[in-house]
Design an enzyme around this catalytic site. Structure first.
Site, mmCIF file in Angstrom:
data_model
loop_
_atom_site.group_PDB
_atom_site.id
_atom_site.type_symbol
_atom_site.label_atom_id
_atom_site.label_comp_id
_atom_site.label_asym_id
_atom_site.label_seq_id
_atom_site.Cartn_x
_atom_site.Cartn_y
_atom_site.Cartn_z
ATOM 1 N N ASP A 1 -5.242 3.574 -15.066
ATOM 2 C CA ASP A 1 -5.350 2.351 -15.863
ATOM 3 C C ASP A 1 -6.617 2.267 -16.686
ATOM 4 O O ASP A 1 -6.751 1.392 -17.529
ATOM 5 C CB ASP A 1 -5.291 1.126 -14.938
ATOM 6 C CG ASP A 1 -3.924 0.994 -14.327
ATOM 7 O OD1 ASP A 1 -2.954 1.259 -15.045
ATOM 8 O OD2 ASP A 1 -3.832 0.640 -13.146
ATOM 9 N N HIS B 1 -8.812 4.327 -6.066
ATOM 10 C CA HIS B 1 -7.380 4.426 -5.786
ATOM 11 C C HIS B 1 -7.177 4.571 -4.296
ATOM 12 O O HIS B 1 -7.988 5.214 -3.622
ATOM 13 C CB HIS B 1 -6.772 5.629 -6.524
ATOM 14 C CG HIS B 1 -5.293 5.520 -6.653
ATOM 15 N ND1 HIS B 1 -4.447 5.955 -5.676
ATOM 16 C CD2 HIS B 1 -4.524 4.984 -7.627
ATOM 17 C CE1 HIS B 1 -3.200 5.697 -6.048
ATOM 18 N NE2 HIS B 1 -3.219 5.106 -7.226
HETATM 19 N N1 CMC Z 1 -15.275 -1.124 -7.819
HETATM 20 C C1 CMC Z 1 -16.245 -1.249 -6.881
HETATM 21 N N2 CMC Z 1 -16.069 -0.944 -5.587
HETATM 22 C C2 CMC Z 1 -14.868 -0.482 -5.213
HETATM 23 C C3 CMC Z 1 -13.808 -0.321 -6.135
HETATM 24 C C4 CMC Z 1 -14.068 -0.660 -7.478
HETATM 25 N N3 CMC Z 1 -13.094 -0.523 -8.400
HETATM 26 N N4 CMC Z 1 -12.726 0.145 -5.494
HETATM 27 C C5 CMC Z 1 -13.072 0.269 -4.205
HETATM 28 N N5 CMC Z 1 -14.363 -0.103 -4.038
HETATM 29 C C6 CMC Z 1 -15.121 -0.059 -2.776
HETATM 30 C C7 CMC Z 1 -14.701 -1.195 -1.864
HETATM 31 O O1 CMC Z 1 -15.499 -2.339 -2.051
HETATM 32 C C8 CMC Z 1 -14.878 -0.577 -0.505
HETATM 33 O O2 CMC Z 1 -16.246 -0.629 -0.181
HETATM 34 P P1 CMC Z 1 -16.685 -0.783 1.365
HETATM 35 O O3 CMC Z 1 -16.198 0.458 2.047
HETATM 36 O O4 CMC Z 1 -18.161 -0.861 1.291
HETATM 37 O O5 CMC Z 1 -16.032 -2.018 1.877
HETATM 38 C C9 CMC Z 1 -14.531 0.903 -0.711
HETATM 39 O O6 CMC Z 1 -14.768 1.148 -2.118
HETATM 40 C C10 CMC Z 1 -13.084 1.246 -0.399
HETATM 41 O O7 CMC Z 1 -12.257 0.329 -1.105
HETATM 42 P P2 CMC Z 1 -10.900 -0.269 -0.532
HETATM 43 O O8 CMC Z 1 -10.590 -1.541 -1.247
HETATM 44 O O9 CMC Z 1 -10.940 -0.294 0.960
HETATM 45 O O10 CMC Z 1 -9.903 0.859 -0.959
HETATM 46 P P3 CMC Z 1 -8.380 0.684 -1.160
HETATM 47 O O11 CMC Z 1 -7.824 2.030 -1.019
HETATM 48 O O12 CMC Z 1 -7.853 -0.381 -0.274
HETATM 49 O O13 CMC Z 1 -8.310 0.123 -2.657
HETATM 50 C C11 CMC Z 1 -7.848 -0.146 -4.938
HETATM 51 C C12 CMC Z 1 -7.795 0.801 -3.726
HETATM 52 C C13 CMC Z 1 -7.143 0.558 -6.113
HETATM 53 C C14 CMC Z 1 -7.117 -1.462 -4.632
HETATM 54 C C15 CMC Z 1 -9.333 -0.431 -5.287
HETATM 55 O O14 CMC Z 1 -9.999 0.784 -5.563
HETATM 56 C C16 CMC Z 1 -9.491 -1.404 -6.448
HETATM 57 O O15 CMC Z 1 -9.443 -2.618 -6.248
HETATM 58 N N6 CMC Z 1 -9.649 -0.878 -7.714
HETATM 59 C C17 CMC Z 1 -9.708 -1.722 -8.873
HETATM 60 C C18 CMC Z 1 -8.307 -2.109 -9.266
HETATM 61 C C19 CMC Z 1 -7.545 -0.971 -9.901
HETATM 62 O O16 CMC Z 1 -8.059 -0.272 -10.769
HETATM 63 N N7 CMC Z 1 -6.284 -0.802 -9.483
HETATM 64 C C20 CMC Z 1 -5.396 0.193 -10.079
HETATM 65 C C21 CMC Z 1 -4.916 1.207 -9.087
HETATM 66 S S1 CMC Z 1 -4.117 2.565 -9.945
HETATM 67 C C22 CMC Z 1 -2.664 1.891 -10.535
HETATM 68 C C23 CMC Z 1 -1.631 1.705 -9.486
HETATM 69 O O17 CMC Z 1 -1.327 2.684 -8.774
HETATM 70 O O18 CMC Z 1 -1.103 0.582 -9.411
#
Ligand code: CMC
Length: 428
Positions: free
Chosen positions: A363, A306
């Protein structure tokens, strides 16, 4: 009055900017005069360090796993409140008295029907249309039907539009479902609760009486409450940005629905269940965990991680307990739930997920519950949109009433060509 100042040194010049404190949470550096005073902008793609507004609606502490609506913890609301009461709280700022709640519930129930002409919009869609595609279209179209509540400068019209949106969303979502399965639309039954009425419009048929199962009704109510608002997330920011130009509320909420649809936001519950189904059985989990960790593989564990929660998502805890309750009530054992529980356990012990502070989000389990209740996966995000409409209208109202509100207009770091002369096509 600013509480302190932050000093910025740019070249040889030092400039001071006020630091503002909220009631709780991190301070913010007020950079509204930055460009005027320095000629520079800030650069913050994804707005990870940028506060876009003042808000008194929802507070999140991602490190501590705290989510408060108007100060009330989400788990208390999910256990003890009803969805209309949470809606009242978010929109009006305080919990209602008994009379206020009765009046609000009555008002909402008087707006549950759609203009009959709107049913024709549904008929223009393919039967296999995604419910979110239908929702974007139908909600946007509401402005053509309820034009008497689109003058956003009039607080009374704003409130009527808000009531209409909260009241009609279950009808709109249920009709999207009915249309895709080819069953007749069900009119609302205002003698039922907000959630009970939605379940009847979705799963009832005109040929038979429909009995609302109280365990399913409670689970649905919790799901709606857990999704009601979440501060300045992507779809809420979209609603605010659309609304900042003075667009009508129905158009703004349609914009929010469009943003919510994406798999990184509201579409994640659908994606999480699809992923769990694809994994299929616990033995295959390590393979998927390895893929999620592989930098060269775009696969991510859906329902994990998240932007804000870096400890746990308090909504996920309630969801997990609710999933077990619903499956017990329905007497179902679901291999998807077994896979989910095992996956959660393995991922939480894995260095990669520990180090990056990745935990199950709201989710991860909601798909399991909705699937058990009988919703097809492509309805999941539509249910999220239904519930989040409450937060969107609360945030939209707050923005319009804010004297500091301006049209949203981010700036950019331009990396394209500098000015050059046009070359006629035959000379290129
Ligand atoms: N699986 C594997 N690796 C992950 C995941 C995941 N679900 N989420 C983040 N990472 C890794 C990512 O690759 C990155 O690694 P590195 O630092 O080596 O590049 C690190 O963790 C930080 O991730 P980020 O994408 O920079 O973090 P963010 O805050 O931009 O992303 C997120 C948050 C929710 C988009 C992401 O965690 C994700 O894509 N999760 C899966 C989709 C999901 O479940 N979304 C629902 C969010 S809750 C409902 C809502 O509020 O809408």
């Amino acid at each position: 009055m600013p509480d302190a100042n932050a000093t910025l040194k740019l070249g040889n010049e030092e400039k001071s900017f006020p630091v503002l404190s909220g009631s709780v949470g991190p301070d913010v550096i007020d950079i509204r005069k930055l460009y005027a005073e320095t000629g520079a902008f800030t650069y913050d793609p994804g707005f990870t360090s940028t506060g876009s507004c003042q808000s008194a609606i929802t507070y999140i502490d991602g490190e501590e796993g705290v989510l408060l609506h108007r100060g009330y913890p989400i788990d208390q609301l999910a256990e003890q409140s009803t969805f209309p009461e949470v809606a009242y709280l978010l929109v009006n700022g305080e919990l209602p008295s008994k009379d206020e709640l009765d009046q609000f519930t009555y008002t909402i129930s008087r707006h549950t029907m759609l203009h009959e002409q709107l049913a024709n919009f549904y008929r223009g869609f393919r039967r296999d249309a995604h419910p979110m595609a239908i929702m974007c279209g139908v909600v946007g179209a509401l402005s053509a039907f309820y034009h008497d509540s689109t003058d956003i400068t009039d607080p009374k019209q704003r409130m009527i539009a808000s009531h209409r949106l909260i009241a009609k969303m279950p009808t709109i979502a249920a009709m999207a479902y009915k249309y895709t399965v080819g069953q007749p639309f069900m009119y609302p039954d205002n003698s039922l609760s907000y959630t009970g009425n939605f379940l009847r419009m979705t799963f009832g048929v005109p040929a038979e009486p429909y009995e609302v199962n109280p365990v399913i009704e409670r689970a649905m109510r919790r799901i709606f409450i857990l999704h009601a608002d979440h501060e300045q997330n992507a779809s809420t920011s979209t609603v605010r940005l659309a609304g900042s130009s003075g667009a009508n509320p129905f158009a703004c909420i349609a914009a929010g629905i469009a943003c919510l649809w994406g798999p990184a936001h509201g579409g994640a519950n659908e994606a999480a269940l699809n992923m769990l189904r694809e994994i299929g059985r616990p033995e295959r989990i390590p393979e998927y965990i390895a893929r999620a960790k592989d930098k060269d593989d775009p696969f991510r564990l859906m329902g994990f991680g998240h932007r804000v929660y870096k400890n746990f998502d308090p909504r996920a805890k309630v969801m997990k307990a609710t999933a077990a309750e619903v499956l017990k009530e329905l007497g179902k054992s679901d291999p998807v739930l077994d896979t989910a529980q095992e996956l959660e356990q393995l991922a939480l012990q894995d260095e990669y997920f520990i180090e990056k502070k990745l935990y199950p989000n709201v989710d991860f389990y909601s798909g399991v519950i909705l699937n058990a209740i009988g919703f097809p996966t492509d309805m999941f995000t539509a249910l999220f949109a239904l519930a989040r409409t409450v937060g969107w209208v609360a945030q939209w109202n707050e923005m319009i009433s804010d004297p500091e509100q301006k049209i949203g207009r981010p700036r950019q770091l331009y990396v394209g060509e500098p000015q050059r002369d046009y070359v006629p096509v035959e000379q290129r």
